[in-house]
Design a protein around this motif. Sequence first.
Motif, PDB file in Angstrom:
ATOM      1  N   VAL A  17      22.928  56.981 -11.515  1.00 56.59           N
ATOM      2  CA  VAL A  17      23.939  56.253 -12.274  1.00 56.59           C
ATOM      3  C   VAL A  17      23.470  56.143 -13.721  1.00 56.59           C
ATOM      4  N   PRO A  18      24.384  56.352 -14.675  1.00 64.68           N
ATOM      5  CA  PRO A  18      23.973  56.303 -16.079  1.00 64.68           C
ATOM      6  C   PRO A  18      23.330  54.964 -16.441  1.00 64.68           C
ATOM      7  N   ASP A  19      22.253  55.038 -17.165  1.00 65.05           N
ATOM      8  CA  ASP A  19      21.553  53.837 -17.607  1.00 65.05           C
ATOM      9  C   ASP A  19      22.081  53.476 -18.988  1.00 65.05           C
ATOM     10  N   TYR A  74      25.204  45.306 -22.003  1.00 61.07           N
ATOM     11  CA  TYR A  74      26.071  45.576 -20.865  1.00 61.07           C
ATOM     12  C   TYR A  74      25.609  46.853 -20.172  1.00 61.07           C
ATOM     13  N   SER A  75      25.282  46.732 -18.890  1.00 69.07           N
ATOM     14  CA  SER A  75      24.886  47.881 -18.085  1.00 69.07           C
ATOM     15  C   SER A  75      26.126  48.465 -17.412  1.00 69.07           C
ATOM     16  N   PHE A  76      25.935  49.547 -16.674  1.00 69.14           N
ATOM     17  CA  PHE A  76      27.017  50.139 -15.888  1.00 69.14           C
ATOM     18  C   PHE A  76      27.624  49.091 -14.955  1.00 69.14           C
ATOM     19  N   ASN A  77      26.770  48.335 -14.246  1.00 63.85           N
ATOM     20  CA  ASN A  77      27.261  47.316 -13.315  1.00 63.85           C
ATOM     21  C   ASN A  77      28.050  46.224 -14.023  1.00 63.85           C
ATOM     22  N   LYS A 111      26.105  47.674  -5.510  1.00 63.78           N
ATOM     23  CA  LYS A 111      25.846  48.841  -4.661  1.00 63.78           C
ATOM     24  C   LYS A 111      27.118  49.666  -4.481  1.00 63.78           C
ATOM     25  N   LEU A 112      28.245  48.990  -4.308  1.00 64.28           N
ATOM     26  CA  LEU A 112      29.524  49.699  -4.152  1.00 64.28           C
ATOM     27  C   LEU A 112      29.937  50.402  -5.443  1.00 64.28           C
ATOM     28  N   TYR A 113      29.700  49.771  -6.591  1.00 58.84           N
ATOM     29  CA  TYR A 113      30.025  50.413  -7.875  1.00 58.84           C
ATOM     30  C   TYR A 113      29.214  51.699  -8.040  1.00 58.84           C
ATOM     31  N   ARG A 114      27.913  51.604  -7.730  1.00 56.01           N
ATOM     32  CA  ARG A 114      27.049  52.786  -7.860  1.00 56.01           C
ATOM     33  C   ARG A 114      27.475  53.867  -6.875  1.00 56.01           C
ATOM     34  N   LEU A 145      37.631  51.324  -4.679  1.00 57.82           N
ATOM     35  CA  LEU A 145      37.110  50.049  -4.225  1.00 57.82           C
ATOM     36  C   LEU A 145      38.275  49.148  -3.852  1.00 57.82           C
ATOM     37  N   ASP A 146      38.327  48.736  -2.601  1.00 58.96           N
ATOM     38  CA  ASP A 146      39.354  47.809  -2.127  1.00 58.96           C
ATOM     39  C   ASP A 146      38.673  46.494  -1.811  1.00 58.96           C
TER      40      ASP A 146
END
Length: 153
Positions: A17-19, A74-77, A111-114, A145-146
Amino acid sequence: MKIAHLPTTARVTSELVPDVQLTHGRAVWVLTAMGFSAGVTPITFNHYIKSLRVLGIPFARSEMGTGVGRPVRYSFNHLMELCVALTLRVYGALPDPVLVGLIDYRQELYKLYRRAYIEYATGLGTPVVVTASHRASFEMSGVYLDLRIRFGG
């Protein structure tokens, strides 16, 4: 809010995942480019993002800088959490229990986002043909994502 655990063949690691570490201004720019600020002035949108921060979205209190000179990044998450909150805002609903759920289940949602990022464009998801009346049809596929949020009322 209950998070479903689904099997996956993708390995979720931070290396995939992009940092990103964006300043507030760059994060607002990304969210604006994604269309989340449509219909409001830049000042109003910036105020809305900052008001979410006061409520704990997308940063835990421990992630907030201490004093001047320590701006948050702001990170990816963080961006994904803001996207979920802003998507619900677009639909005219972001009730407090949903905000609490986003915060309480933050680590599971990360975890779901990644996983969603890793699985993007892997061919998962049955193609669906979408047809609107009097318009051309198009094909859509993929995973999403639901959060299983149901509106009643």
